[in-house]
Design an enzyme around this catalytic site. Sequence first.
Site, mmCIF file in Angstrom:
data_model
loop_
_atom_site.group_PDB
_atom_site.id
_atom_site.type_symbol
_atom_site.label_atom_id
_atom_site.label_comp_id
_atom_site.label_asym_id
_atom_site.label_seq_id
_atom_site.Cartn_x
_atom_site.Cartn_y
_atom_site.Cartn_z
ATOM 1 N N HIS A 101 0.805 -1.223 0.000
ATOM 2 C CA HIS A 101 0.000 0.000 0.000
ATOM 3 C C HIS A 101 0.837 1.272 0.000
ATOM 4 C CE1 HIS A 101 -4.384 1.262 1.171
ATOM 5 N NE2 HIS A 101 -3.947 1.844 0.070
ATOM 6 N N ASP A 124 -9.857 -0.247 3.931
ATOM 7 C CA ASP A 124 -8.663 -0.848 4.524
ATOM 8 C C ASP A 124 -8.931 -1.218 5.982
ATOM 9 O OD1 ASP A 124 -6.003 -1.471 5.253
ATOM 10 O OD2 ASP A 124 -5.175 0.206 4.136
ATOM 11 N N HIS A 126 -6.598 -0.957 8.054
ATOM 12 C CA HIS A 126 -5.669 -0.065 8.739
ATOM 13 C C HIS A 126 -5.872 1.374 8.277
ATOM 14 C CE1 HIS A 126 -3.849 -4.115 8.287
ATOM 15 N NE2 HIS A 126 -3.537 -3.949 9.551
ATOM 16 N N ASP A 128 -3.233 3.534 7.951
ATOM 17 C CA ASP A 128 -2.029 3.951 7.223
ATOM 18 C C ASP A 128 -1.724 5.425 7.470
ATOM 19 O OD1 ASP A 128 -1.915 1.380 6.310
ATOM 20 O OD2 ASP A 128 -2.753 1.812 4.342
ATOM 21 N N HIS A 141 4.339 1.273 4.155
ATOM 22 C CA HIS A 141 2.967 1.001 3.700
ATOM 23 C C HIS A 141 1.938 1.364 4.777
ATOM 24 C CE1 HIS A 141 2.166 -3.412 5.266
ATOM 25 N NE2 HIS A 141 2.784 -2.676 6.169
ATOM 26 N N ASP A 228 -7.356 -1.799 -0.175
ATOM 27 C CA ASP A 228 -6.420 -2.780 0.347
ATOM 28 C C ASP A 228 -7.201 -4.067 0.569
ATOM 29 O OD1 ASP A 228 -4.755 -4.349 2.041
ATOM 30 O OD2 ASP A 228 -3.742 -2.557 2.774
ATOM 31 N N ASP A 230 -6.732 -6.384 2.476
ATOM 32 C CA ASP A 230 -6.893 -6.784 3.872
ATOM 33 C C ASP A 230 -8.080 -6.093 4.534
ATOM 34 O OD1 ASP A 230 -6.104 -4.278 5.021
ATOM 35 O OD2 ASP A 230 -4.035 -4.898 5.227
ATOM 36 N N GLU A 273 -1.966 -5.004 -2.048
ATOM 37 C CA GLU A 273 -1.625 -5.949 -0.978
ATOM 38 C C GLU A 273 -2.049 -7.392 -1.243
ATOM 39 O OE1 GLU A 273 0.345 -5.455 1.524
ATOM 40 O OE2 GLU A 273 0.413 -3.293 1.852
#
Length: 301
Positions: A101, A124, A126, A128, A141, A228, A230, A273
């Site tokens: 990412h 996402d 996360h 980030d 990332h 992303d 994830d 990702e």
Amino acid sequence: MNKEVTIIGVPMDFGQTRRGVDMGPSAIRYAGLTDRLEGLGYSIDDEGDLNIKIVNESKETEITTNLKNLKTVAEANDKLGQKVDQVISSNRFPLVLGGDHSIAIGTLAGVSKHYENLGVIWYDAHGDLNTGETSPSGNIHGMSLAVSLGLGHPALTNIGGYSPKVKPENVVIIGARDLDPGEKQLIKEQGIKVYTMHEIDRLGMTTVMSETINYLKERTDGVHLSLDLDGLDPNDAPGVGTPVAGGISYRESHLAMEMLSEANIITSAEFVETNPVLDKYNKTAIAAVALISSLFGDTLL
């Protein structure tokens, strides 16, 4: 949505420490991306993968900045930013395939210069939103959205020759469920709109996406989707480097992409990702292709 699409692969795996995500673009292509989009009536120009070169790094730089592979990541993103800029200048839709990412730094550097008030949907697990000072790992990332907001090392924030790329009030994070303390503080300080898994469970994806679309329509002149894999639950997307249990379901993600397609607000996108080394029968890349297809207008009937 623009029917002229340029695919850009970015085999970057230097923004984190788990190998394999550099093969993500190939895995997504192998899952049939071009055929799916051409079947929907799009003209596809696949420009292949950017050539990512390793730059000699100073260990001292890593120690003093808490940024791993800074020069390599910065150079790759500068190259990506130039490529994305060229694609948009040619009146084509840039579809970027990662890679980790950290490539969002370059994508947004190339996209944002074409808009006065670019909106960003950050799909996402996360945020980030770390910087060198707050990151527990030093992996870039996990800093890409912060960098795009103008926060972080100048070698990253100044890619493209300007900063910031996006305003905090024009960002919507969807699916967050793993935020570091520094990220939580930054979200509150900057007033960033976030739909955690709590809100998705409580409100439902239909409400989350309706609110997101209406929110961004009012204040932006273009919207970039940074997805992303994830963000999805690991049961649906096992081939990612930083899986977090309790994520967005495959079907909820399809609904989100379908609603974005109907709203016709997405002007650029990246899917990142995917790590085939950690995947099961290319399941994550297949999911990525299905979601991209929904974003580009594929429907059940």
